[in-house]
Scaffold this motif. Structure first.
Motif, PDB file in Angstrom:
ATOM      1  N   THR A  35      50.386  30.542  37.903  1.00  0.00           N
ATOM      2  CA  THR A  35      50.920  29.676  36.608  1.00  0.00           C
ATOM      3  C   THR A  35      50.088  28.794  36.267  1.00  0.00           C
ATOM      4  O   THR A  35      49.749  28.717  35.028  1.00  0.00           O
ATOM      5  CB  THR A  35      52.196  29.434  37.060  1.00  0.00           C
ATOM      6  OG1 THR A  35      53.146  30.257  37.443  1.00  0.00           O
ATOM      7  CG2 THR A  35      52.879  28.787  35.651  1.00  0.00           C
ATOM      8  N   CYS A  38      47.017  29.327  33.514  1.00  0.00           N
ATOM      9  CA  CYS A  38      47.283  29.410  32.132  1.00  0.00           C
ATOM     10  C   CYS A  38      46.400  28.328  31.007  1.00  0.00           C
ATOM     11  O   CYS A  38      45.953  27.236  31.674  1.00  0.00           O
ATOM     12  CB  CYS A  38      48.696  29.384  31.634  1.00  0.00           C
ATOM     13  SG  CYS A  38      49.419  27.835  31.353  1.00  0.00           S
ATOM     14  N   GLY A  75      51.640  37.944  39.735  1.00  0.00           N
ATOM     15  CA  GLY A  75      51.108  37.457  38.499  1.00  0.00           C
ATOM     16  C   GLY A  75      52.404  37.881  37.274  1.00  0.00           C
ATOM     17  O   GLY A  75      52.265  37.196  36.403  1.00  0.00           O
ATOM     18  N   GLY A  76      53.062  38.814  37.610  1.00  0.00           N
ATOM     19  CA  GLY A  76      54.196  39.165  36.659  1.00  0.00           C
ATOM     20  C   GLY A  76      55.170  37.851  36.591  1.00  0.00           C
ATOM     21  O   GLY A  76      55.491  37.373  35.442  1.00  0.00           O
ATOM     22  N   PHE A  79      53.169  35.047  34.626  1.00  0.00           N
ATOM     23  CA  PHE A  79      53.336  35.567  33.125  1.00  0.00           C
ATOM     24  C   PHE A  79      54.616  35.243  32.471  1.00  0.00           C
ATOM     25  O   PHE A  79      54.724  34.642  31.469  1.00  0.00           O
ATOM     26  CB  PHE A  79      52.697  36.804  32.847  1.00  0.00           C
ATOM     27  CG  PHE A  79      52.879  37.219  31.540  1.00  0.00           C
ATOM     28  CD1 PHE A  79      51.893  36.761  30.408  1.00  0.00           C
ATOM     29  CD2 PHE A  79      54.195  38.144  31.064  1.00  0.00           C
ATOM     30  CE1 PHE A  79      52.357  37.120  28.951  1.00  0.00           C
ATOM     31  CE2 PHE A  79      54.157  38.514  29.679  1.00  0.00           C
ATOM     32  CZ  PHE A  79      53.343  37.965  28.750  1.00  0.00           C
ATOM     33  N   THR A  80      55.759  35.723  33.122  1.00  0.00           N
ATOM     34  CA  THR A  80      57.020  35.217  32.475  1.00  0.00           C
ATOM     35  C   THR A  80      57.496  34.025  32.528  1.00  0.00           C
ATOM     36  O   THR A  80      57.944  33.650  31.569  1.00  0.00           O
ATOM     37  CB  THR A  80      58.143  36.200  33.518  1.00  0.00           C
ATOM     38  OG1 THR A  80      57.689  37.856  33.559  1.00  0.00           O
ATOM     39  CG2 THR A  80      59.374  36.385  32.908  1.00  0.00           C
ATOM     40  N   ALA A  83      55.565  32.570  29.396  1.00  0.00           N
ATOM     41  CA  ALA A  83      56.333  33.201  28.254  1.00  0.00           C
ATOM     42  C   ALA A  83      57.515  32.501  28.063  1.00  0.00           C
ATOM     43  O   ALA A  83      58.043  32.115  26.789  1.00  0.00           O
ATOM     44  CB  ALA A  83      56.444  34.588  28.405  1.00  0.00           C
TER      45      ALA A  83
END
Length: 93
Positions: A35, A38, A75-76, A79-80, A83
């Motif tokens: 995270t 980013c 990783g998901g 990303f979530t 987001a």
């Protein structure tokens, strides 16, 4: 930025874990490091980074049994969580 995110993960890999927690403390830290990779334009303060990490931790804990055996979960989750933070910030501002 990748080096700065990898140093905490490297240090944490030497922390011993017990059988009850298994690999979960290490995995949550790795998700936090993902995270943290980013864009700097998304994270304007330490509070924003802390909120993104809190969202990621909550997602990880809630998906422990849900995505068991699937690859790319950390990783998901990273990303979530980013987001969700960006969408929430856009709606509130």
């Amino acid at each position: 930025m990748v080096l700065a995110a990898s140093i905490p993960a490297f240090v944490a890999s030497f922390i011993p874990s017990n059988e009850k927690l298994a690999h979960h403390p290490h995995a949550t830290l790795y998700a936090g490091c993902f995270t943290g990779m980013c864009s700097i334009e998304l994270i304007e303060s330490l509070w924003a980074l802390s909120l993104i990490c809190l969202i990621g931790t909550l997602l990880y804990v809630s998906s422990i049994r849900l995505f068991s055996g699937f690859g790319g979960r950390l990783g998901g989750i990273a990303f979530t969580s980013v987001a969700i933070f960006v969408l929430t910030r856009q709606v509130l501002m």
